[in-house]
Write a protein that holds these residues in place. Structure first.
Motif, PDB file in Angstrom:
ATOM      1  N   ILE A  28       5.609 -50.236 -58.632  1.00  0.00           N
ATOM      2  CA  ILE A  28       4.388 -49.702 -58.017  1.00  0.00           C
ATOM      3  C   ILE A  28       4.222 -48.229 -58.372  1.00  0.00           C
ATOM      4  N   MET A  29       5.331 -47.484 -58.320  1.00  0.00           N
ATOM      5  CA  MET A  29       5.249 -46.069 -58.636  1.00  0.00           C
ATOM      6  C   MET A  29       4.898 -45.834 -60.102  1.00  0.00           C
ATOM      7  N   GLU A  30       5.422 -46.656 -60.993  1.00  0.00           N
ATOM      8  CA  GLU A  30       5.090 -46.507 -62.409  1.00  0.00           C
ATOM      9  C   GLU A  30       3.607 -46.760 -62.649  1.00  0.00           C
ATOM     10  N   GLU A  31       3.057 -47.774 -61.992  1.00  0.00           N
ATOM     11  CA  GLU A  31       1.624 -48.057 -62.105  1.00  0.00           C
ATOM     12  C   GLU A  31       0.792 -46.936 -61.474  1.00  0.00           C
ATOM     13  N   THR A  32       1.284 -46.411 -60.375  1.00  0.00           N
ATOM     14  CA  THR A  32       0.580 -45.316 -59.704  1.00  0.00           C
ATOM     15  C   THR A  32       0.510 -44.092 -60.605  1.00  0.00           C
ATOM     16  N   LYS A  33       1.636 -43.746 -61.216  1.00  0.00           N
ATOM     17  CA  LYS A  33       1.655 -42.583 -62.103  1.00  0.00           C
ATOM     18  C   LYS A  33       0.800 -42.824 -63.345  1.00  0.00           C
ATOM     19  N   ARG A  34       0.754 -44.067 -63.810  1.00  0.00           N
ATOM     20  CA  ARG A  34      -0.073 -44.388 -64.992  1.00  0.00           C
ATOM     21  C   ARG A  34      -1.549 -44.175 -64.709  1.00  0.00           C
ATOM     22  N   THR A  35      -1.997 -44.583 -63.544  1.00  0.00           N
ATOM     23  CA  THR A  35      -3.428 -44.520 -63.224  1.00  0.00           C
ATOM     24  C   THR A  35      -3.852 -43.179 -62.633  1.00  0.00           C
ATOM     25  N   ILE A  74      -0.523 -37.626 -55.376  1.00  0.00           N
ATOM     26  CA  ILE A  74      -0.160 -38.872 -54.706  1.00  0.00           C
ATOM     27  C   ILE A  74       0.194 -38.545 -53.263  1.00  0.00           C
ATOM     28  N   LEU A  75      -0.417 -39.249 -52.326  1.00  0.00           N
ATOM     29  CA  LEU A  75      -0.063 -39.112 -50.913  1.00  0.00           C
ATOM     30  C   LEU A  75       0.721 -40.353 -50.506  1.00  0.00           C
ATOM     31  N   ILE A  76       1.968 -40.158 -50.118  1.00  0.00           N
ATOM     32  CA  ILE A  76       2.816 -41.275 -49.722  1.00  0.00           C
ATOM     33  C   ILE A  76       3.228 -41.096 -48.273  1.00  0.00           C
ATOM     34  N   ARG A 120      12.019 -37.997 -54.596  1.00  0.00           N
ATOM     35  CA  ARG A 120      12.909 -37.305 -55.531  1.00  0.00           C
ATOM     36  C   ARG A 120      13.427 -38.251 -56.607  1.00  0.00           C
ATOM     37  N   ARG A 121      13.823 -39.479 -56.204  1.00  0.00           N
ATOM     38  CA  ARG A 121      14.412 -40.427 -57.163  1.00  0.00           C
ATOM     39  C   ARG A 121      13.437 -40.863 -58.238  1.00  0.00           C
ATOM     40  N   HIS A 122      12.158 -40.850 -57.926  1.00  0.00           N
ATOM     41  CA  HIS A 122      11.183 -41.421 -58.851  1.00  0.00           C
ATOM     42  C   HIS A 122      10.315 -40.369 -59.535  1.00  0.00           C
ATOM     43  N   GLY A 123      10.888 -39.186 -59.699  1.00  0.00           N
ATOM     44  CA  GLY A 123      10.277 -38.193 -60.577  1.00  0.00           C
ATOM     45  C   GLY A 123       8.983 -37.594 -60.093  1.00  0.00           C
ATOM     46  N   LEU A 124       8.859 -37.386 -58.769  1.00  0.00           N
ATOM     47  CA  LEU A 124       7.673 -36.745 -58.228  1.00  0.00           C
ATOM     48  C   LEU A 124       8.052 -35.396 -57.621  1.00  0.00           C
ATOM     49  N   GLN A 125       7.126 -34.468 -57.685  1.00  0.00           N
ATOM     50  CA  GLN A 125       7.350 -33.138 -57.136  1.00  0.00           C
ATOM     51  C   GLN A 125       6.601 -33.007 -55.812  1.00  0.00           C
ATOM     52  N   ALA A 126       7.343 -32.956 -54.711  1.00  0.00           N
ATOM     53  CA  ALA A 126       6.729 -32.835 -53.390  1.00  0.00           C
ATOM     54  C   ALA A 126       6.196 -31.421 -53.189  1.00  0.00           C
ATOM     55  N   SER A 146       8.029 -41.398 -39.375  1.00  0.00           N
ATOM     56  CA  SER A 146       7.563 -41.418 -40.753  1.00  0.00           C
ATOM     57  C   SER A 146       7.196 -40.020 -41.236  1.00  0.00           C
ATOM     58  N   VAL A 147       7.066 -39.899 -42.558  1.00  0.00           N
ATOM     59  CA  VAL A 147       6.712 -38.626 -43.178  1.00  0.00           C
ATOM     60  C   VAL A 147       5.591 -38.855 -44.201  1.00  0.00           C
ATOM     61  N   LEU A 148       4.612 -37.968 -44.179  1.00  0.00           N
ATOM     62  CA  LEU A 148       3.549 -37.962 -45.175  1.00  0.00           C
ATOM     63  C   LEU A 148       3.859 -36.868 -46.191  1.00  0.00           C
ATOM     64  N   ILE A 149       3.915 -37.247 -47.459  1.00  0.00           N
ATOM     65  CA  ILE A 149       4.243 -36.296 -48.529  1.00  0.00           C
ATOM     66  C   ILE A 149       3.118 -36.252 -49.554  1.00  0.00           C
ATOM     67  N   SER A 150       2.697 -35.042 -49.861  1.00  0.00           N
ATOM     68  CA  SER A 150       1.741 -34.828 -50.951  1.00  0.00           C
ATOM     69  C   SER A 150       2.532 -34.412 -52.171  1.00  0.00           C
ATOM     70  N   ALA A 151       2.405 -35.162 -53.260  1.00  0.00           N
ATOM     71  CA  ALA A 151       3.249 -34.935 -54.433  1.00  0.00           C
ATOM     72  C   ALA A 151       2.435 -34.998 -55.714  1.00  0.00           C
ATOM     73  N   ARG A 152       3.070 -34.503 -56.788  1.00  0.00           N
ATOM     74  CA  ARG A 152       2.488 -34.554 -58.125  1.00  0.00           C
ATOM     75  C   ARG A 152       3.528 -35.082 -59.093  1.00  0.00           C
ATOM     76  N   LYS A 153       3.057 -35.500 -60.265  1.00  0.00           N
ATOM     77  CA  LYS A 153       3.993 -35.910 -61.322  1.00  0.00           C
ATOM     78  C   LYS A 153       4.669 -34.676 -61.889  1.00  0.00           C
ATOM     79  N   ASN A 154       5.964 -34.804 -62.169  1.00  0.00           N
ATOM     80  CA  ASN A 154       6.695 -33.689 -62.815  1.00  0.00           C
ATOM     81  C   ASN A 154       6.256 -33.554 -64.267  1.00  0.00           C
TER      82      ASN A 154
END
Length: 228
Positions: free
Chosen positions: A140-147, A154-156, A203-209, A220-228
């Motif tokens: 799911i994360m790979e598809e998310t980063k692709r699109t 990305i808000l998770i 952190r594990r999936h290469g996103l910068q919070a 729960s936690v809401l994180i706003s992140a970007r692709k590294n």
């Protein structure tokens, strides 16, 4: 003496198929009404907080992955931001489309999204990772980063291990609901927390919070992140 004939297979199978169809329909309706009338009411404040975070980024468009009843996109689209929600559940998507115009909704698989690369400036994944196996989460994360556009966000929102007294209470409520969701769902959720929840997932999936907000009610936690 006449004996009643045994039911033929061609009589039994249609009856079984009909019974199963009725069961699946009632199950899907129950799930929808639980989400819409109970869970959405509990999470209303969190969904408003997500909408506020979306507005901070001023995106051109928004994709809500595994959107469920579409309540989140309704809050966003009502502020004039174009949005698309996807979910595999056809009944859920029909409900979302009926209840939440002007947002658009599509039956689609998060593992293979029907969108071109870099189609969206902001993507939301809300409580849609913990209930799946780790391999599926990664896909799911790979598809998310692709699109996602190169400068997009990305808000998770998802589970985190308790960090104070209030979040421990929230975790108890969360666990109760997760147990009702089924064995596989519950098992995957426990695995997600054993892997240190959403913060470590980022952190594990290469996103910068960039920012995060904690919600003790749902643990729960809401994180706003970007692709590294």
């Amino acid at each position: 003496m006449n004996h009643p004939s045994k039911p033929q297979k061609h009589q039994i199978f249609p009856l079984f198929a009909l019974s199963r169809s009725i069961y699946l329909y009632l199950k899907s309706q129950l799930t929808i009404h639980f989400y819409h009338f109970i869970l959405e009411a509990v999470l209303r404040g969190i969904k408003k907080a997500i909408a506020v975070e979306v507005l901070k980024h001023q995106p051109e468009n928004v994709l809500d992955v595994c959107c469920g009843t579409g309540a989140q996109l309704k809050l966003i689209s009502s502020r004039g931001i174009p949005g698309i929600g996807i979910d595999l559940d056809k009944t859920m998507i029909k409900f979302a489309a009926r209840k939440n115009p002007p947002a658009s909704f599509l039956v689609a698989d998060a593992l293979s999204m029907p969108f071109k690369d870099a189609s969206f400036s902001l993507i939301i994944i809300s409580f849609a990772l913990h209930d799946k196996p780790e391999k599926t989460r990664l896909q799911i994360m790979e598809e998310t980063k692709r699109t996602l556009q190169p400068d997009g966000h990305i808000l998770i929102l998802d589970f985190e291990n308790p960090w104070n007294k209030h979040s421990r209470i929230g975790a108890i409520l969360r666990t109760t609901i997760e147990m009702l969701a089924g064995r596989e769902h519950f098992h995957n959720g426990r695995d997600f927390l054993r892997r240190r929840g959403v913060t470590d997932f980022i952190r594990r999936h290469g996103l910068q919070a960039e920012r995060q907000r904690r919600f003790p009610l749902a643990g729960s936690v809401l994180i706003s992140a970007r692709k590294n």
